[in-house]
Design a protein around this motif. Structure first.
Motif, mmCIF file in Angstrom:
data_model
loop_
_atom_site.group_PDB
_atom_site.id
_atom_site.type_symbol
_atom_site.label_atom_id
_atom_site.label_comp_id
_atom_site.label_asym_id
_atom_site.label_seq_id
_atom_site.Cartn_x
_atom_site.Cartn_y
_atom_site.Cartn_z
ATOM 1 N N GLY A 35 0.688 -1.193 0.085
ATOM 2 C CA GLY A 35 -0.015 0.097 -0.052
ATOM 3 C C GLY A 35 0.881 1.260 -0.060
ATOM 4 O O GLY A 35 0.139 2.602 -0.044
ATOM 5 N N SER A 36 2.127 1.364 0.078
ATOM 6 C CA SER A 36 2.971 2.396 -0.017
ATOM 7 C C SER A 36 3.321 2.524 -1.703
ATOM 8 O O SER A 36 3.175 2.062 -2.536
ATOM 9 N N ALA A 37 3.973 3.969 -1.744
ATOM 10 C CA ALA A 37 4.226 4.386 -3.118
ATOM 11 C C ALA A 37 4.995 3.317 -3.723
ATOM 12 O O ALA A 37 5.988 2.757 -3.336
ATOM 13 N N LEU A 38 5.090 3.098 -5.128
ATOM 14 C CA LEU A 38 5.750 2.228 -5.928
ATOM 15 C C LEU A 38 7.202 2.831 -5.968
ATOM 16 O O LEU A 38 7.361 4.271 -6.179
ATOM 17 N N THR A 39 8.366 1.978 -5.857
ATOM 18 C CA THR A 39 9.684 2.303 -6.065
ATOM 19 C C THR A 39 10.429 1.274 -7.006
ATOM 20 O O THR A 39 9.620 0.328 -7.411
ATOM 21 N N GLU A 40 11.640 1.689 -7.480
ATOM 22 C CA GLU A 40 12.129 0.527 -8.079
ATOM 23 C C GLU A 40 12.411 -0.598 -7.513
ATOM 24 O O GLU A 40 12.690 -1.633 -8.045
ATOM 25 N N VAL A 41 12.437 -0.541 -6.171
ATOM 26 C CA VAL A 41 12.759 -1.830 -5.385
ATOM 27 C C VAL A 41 11.522 -2.752 -5.761
ATOM 28 O O VAL A 41 11.669 -4.095 -5.706
ATOM 29 N N ASP A 42 10.460 -2.359 -6.031
ATOM 30 C CA ASP A 42 9.217 -3.322 -6.387
ATOM 31 C C ASP A 42 9.427 -4.141 -7.559
ATOM 32 O O ASP A 42 8.733 -5.260 -7.627
ATOM 33 N N PHE A 43 10.117 -4.070 -8.457
ATOM 34 C CA PHE A 43 10.631 -4.976 -9.566
ATOM 35 C C PHE A 43 11.340 -5.968 -9.033
ATOM 36 O O PHE A 43 11.016 -7.206 -9.466
ATOM 37 N N GLY A 44 11.788 -6.040 -7.883
ATOM 38 C CA GLY A 44 12.526 -6.920 -7.326
ATOM 39 C C GLY A 44 11.699 -7.869 -6.350
ATOM 40 O O GLY A 44 11.575 -8.881 -6.592
ATOM 41 N N PHE A 50 6.805 -13.668 -8.161
ATOM 42 C CA PHE A 50 6.114 -14.410 -9.012
ATOM 43 C C PHE A 50 7.128 -15.412 -9.991
ATOM 44 O O PHE A 50 7.447 -15.902 -10.641
ATOM 45 N N ARG A 51 8.317 -15.767 -8.904
ATOM 46 C CA ARG A 51 9.593 -16.567 -9.321
ATOM 47 C C ARG A 51 10.171 -16.396 -10.616
ATOM 48 O O ARG A 51 10.396 -17.416 -11.307
ATOM 49 N N ARG A 52 10.393 -15.081 -11.031
ATOM 50 C CA ARG A 52 10.884 -14.818 -12.290
ATOM 51 C C ARG A 52 12.641 -15.007 -12.120
ATOM 52 O O ARG A 52 13.187 -14.601 -11.229
ATOM 53 N N ILE A 53 13.130 -15.783 -13.019
ATOM 54 C CA ILE A 53 14.291 -16.321 -12.805
ATOM 55 C C ILE A 53 15.352 -15.603 -13.793
ATOM 56 O O ILE A 53 16.637 -15.853 -13.787
ATOM 57 N N TYR A 54 14.926 -14.498 -14.699
ATOM 58 C CA TYR A 54 16.188 -13.747 -15.548
ATOM 59 C C TYR A 54 17.040 -13.098 -14.617
ATOM 60 O O TYR A 54 16.564 -12.437 -13.498
ATOM 61 N N GLU A 55 18.389 -13.085 -15.116
ATOM 62 C CA GLU A 55 19.500 -12.471 -14.353
ATOM 63 C C GLU A 55 19.460 -10.699 -14.089
ATOM 64 O O GLU A 55 19.294 -10.548 -15.543
ATOM 65 N N VAL A 56 19.964 -10.341 -13.148
ATOM 66 C CA VAL A 56 20.114 -8.976 -13.154
ATOM 67 C C VAL A 56 21.094 -8.608 -14.290
ATOM 68 O O VAL A 56 22.052 -9.260 -14.307
ATOM 69 N N SER A 57 20.858 -7.216 -14.814
ATOM 70 C CA SER A 57 21.914 -6.957 -15.845
ATOM 71 C C SER A 57 21.856 -7.674 -17.000
ATOM 72 O O SER A 57 22.504 -7.190 -17.984
ATOM 73 N N SER A 58 21.065 -8.605 -17.395
ATOM 74 C CA SER A 58 20.962 -9.392 -18.597
ATOM 75 C C SER A 58 20.122 -8.629 -19.559
ATOM 76 O O SER A 58 19.333 -7.655 -18.998
ATOM 77 N N GLU A 59 19.858 -8.927 -20.772
ATOM 78 C CA GLU A 59 19.198 -8.290 -21.532
ATOM 79 C C GLU A 59 17.647 -8.739 -21.494
ATOM 80 O O GLU A 59 16.949 -7.953 -21.588
ATOM 81 N N TYR A 90 -6.584 -1.881 -10.938
ATOM 82 C CA TYR A 90 -5.738 -2.184 -11.955
ATOM 83 C C TYR A 90 -4.357 -2.265 -11.210
ATOM 84 O O TYR A 90 -4.107 -1.008 -10.456
ATOM 85 N N GLY A 91 -3.381 -3.146 -11.307
ATOM 86 C CA GLY A 91 -2.283 -3.067 -10.744
ATOM 87 C C GLY A 91 -1.230 -4.300 -11.139
ATOM 88 O O GLY A 91 -1.558 -5.248 -12.052
ATOM 89 N N ILE A 92 -0.189 -4.395 -10.088
ATOM 90 C CA ILE A 92 0.791 -5.479 -10.255
ATOM 91 C C ILE A 92 0.056 -7.050 -10.056
ATOM 92 O O ILE A 92 -0.519 -7.229 -9.247
ATOM 93 N N ASN A 93 0.270 -7.827 -11.206
ATOM 94 C CA ASN A 93 -0.166 -9.351 -11.211
ATOM 95 C C ASN A 93 1.242 -10.020 -12.014
ATOM 96 O O ASN A 93 2.012 -9.424 -12.131
ATOM 97 N N GLN A 94 0.496 -11.299 -12.231
ATOM 98 C CA GLN A 94 1.459 -12.318 -12.916
ATOM 99 C C GLN A 94 1.816 -11.745 -14.406
ATOM 100 O O GLN A 94 2.727 -12.369 -14.942
ATOM 101 N N PHE A 95 1.298 -10.894 -14.825
ATOM 102 C CA PHE A 95 1.486 -10.383 -16.185
ATOM 103 C C PHE A 95 2.237 -8.939 -16.327
ATOM 104 O O PHE A 95 2.301 -8.540 -17.454
ATOM 105 N N SER A 96 2.726 -8.491 -15.455
ATOM 106 C CA SER A 96 3.038 -7.119 -15.479
ATOM 107 C C SER A 96 4.461 -6.945 -15.971
ATOM 108 O O SER A 96 4.962 -5.986 -16.323
ATOM 109 N N ASP A 97 5.029 -7.975 -16.328
ATOM 110 C CA ASP A 97 6.351 -7.798 -17.025
ATOM 111 C C ASP A 97 6.246 -8.400 -18.449
ATOM 112 O O ASP A 97 7.189 -8.620 -19.046
ATOM 113 N N LEU A 98 5.064 -8.489 -19.118
ATOM 114 C CA LEU A 98 4.916 -8.691 -20.416
ATOM 115 C C LEU A 98 4.428 -7.641 -21.153
ATOM 116 O O LEU A 98 3.699 -6.542 -20.823
#
Length: 339
Positions: A35-44, A50-59, A90-98
């Motif tokens: 419930g607090s303001a979104l920041t860059e940390v929220d991508f982590g 949602f168990r995303r396995i792509y590596e940091v700094s990768s394409e 509307y907000g973050i769910n399992q499709f937010s990085d598509l």
């Protein structure tokens, strides 16, 4: 399109068009899981949840982060229509990085054939609310995964519900059998509910339990069963256009069972809950769902829609769509089945 791991695709880039609502403040309209303001940390946080396995700094990380940032802008636009409950949120769910294109390619693969306008009677004395789940005839929400099989889930969901309404035990039937064997459709690459129903009626194929023909989220070779094998046979179906006649559509639901429906679900990528009333056109049907009930007791009457994107999406796998005005094209292509 093939089923499998979503995140092997990394080369698609899509820039979300400029927002039309320039008075919307991201800080005011966007919240994270707590419930607090979104920041860059929220991508982590998103990647962890949602168990995303792509590596940091990768394409791959770069592209997914870019799509995630676009999604945040999208939430602000969609939520700007109404902030008051029970409006959709509307907000973050399992499709937010598509990207929008990826979401369409993976999940919106249904097509709708033209249905005749409904001209039958409208039953009087309908209950103010009705939900087939109360009769314990609706199977749990399923997850189609990265396969455009919504058309098969919708058809099978209606058949297993109608079988239970007739007094037989509720049993999950094989979606994979329809996916593999309905030759007029294209498996995970999409299909039409009416073509699937026509195939079931013409061939009198017996749908077997899911336990005998499990879901693989990929199109496979059709597995045939002998005529003596037990299964559920579709006797008939009727498909109509109920646009402008949603009360008659309600009577079909009560009298026949859950409805096989095709909608425009482009904006559903970001849906979290509430009643969908805006930004959902009827211009292009692209997703098949199962309407299992309605509720007209509140200020905004709504359809209860079972989706096939798992229980982490929407209202534990369900969407609520306003009754009246053909929101999302929900009344354009509606089918009932009989066994």
């Amino acid at each position: 399109m093939r089923g499998g791991e979503l995140f092997l695709i990394a080369t698609v880039t899509f820039v979300f068009p400029p927002l039309r609502c320039q008075n919307v403040s991201l800080e005011e309209t966007l919240t994270n899981f707590n419930g607090s303001a979104l920041t860059e940390v929220d991508f982590g946080s998103f990647r962890e949840q949602f168990r995303r396995i792509y590596e940091v700094s990768s394409e791959e990380f770069y592209h997914r982060h870019f799509y995630f940032q676009n999604a945040i802008k999208r939430f602000a636009y969609l939520n700007s229509f109404s902030a008051a409950p029970p409006s959709a949120k509307y907000g973050i769910n399992q499709f937010s990085d598509l990207s929008l294109d990826e979401f369409r390619d993976f999940y919106l693969r249904a097509s709708a054939d033209n249905a005749p306008l409904y001209s039958g009677p409208k039953r009087e004395g309908l209950p103010d609310k009705f939900d087939w789940r109360d009769k314990t005839v609706v199977a749990p929400v399923q997850d189609q995964l990265a396969c455009g099989s919504c058309w098969a889930f919708s058809v099978v969901g209606a058949m297993q519900a109608v079988q239970a309404i007739a007094g037989r035990p509720l049993e999950q039937l094989s979606v994979q059998q329809v996916l593999d064997c309905s030759f007029q459709n294209r498996g995970c690459n999409g299909g039409s509910t009416t073509r699937a129903l026509s195939w079931l009626k013409q061939t009198r194929v017996k749908l077997v339990p899911q336990s005998e023909y499990s879901y693989k989220a990929t199109t496979g070779i059709c597995h045939f069963f002998s005529q003596s094998h037990a299964g559920v046979v579709l006797k008939d179906f009727a498909a109509h256009d109920f646009s402008g006649q949603e009360e008659a559509m309600m009577s079909q639901l009560v009298d026949w069972g859950p409805l096989v429906v095709t909608v425009d679900a482009v904006s559903w990528q970001d849906y979290l809950g509430g009643i969908i009333q805006h930004h959902c056109s009827s211009q292009q049907a692209n997703h098949a769902v199962l309407v299992i009930g309605y509720d007209t007791t509140g200020d905004i009457p709504y359809w209860i829609v079972q989706n096939s994107w798992g229980t982490t999406w929407g209202n534990e796998g369900y969407a609520y769509v306003k009754i009246g005005g053909n929101v999302c094209g929900i009344a354009d292509s509606v089918a009932v089945v009989s066994l």
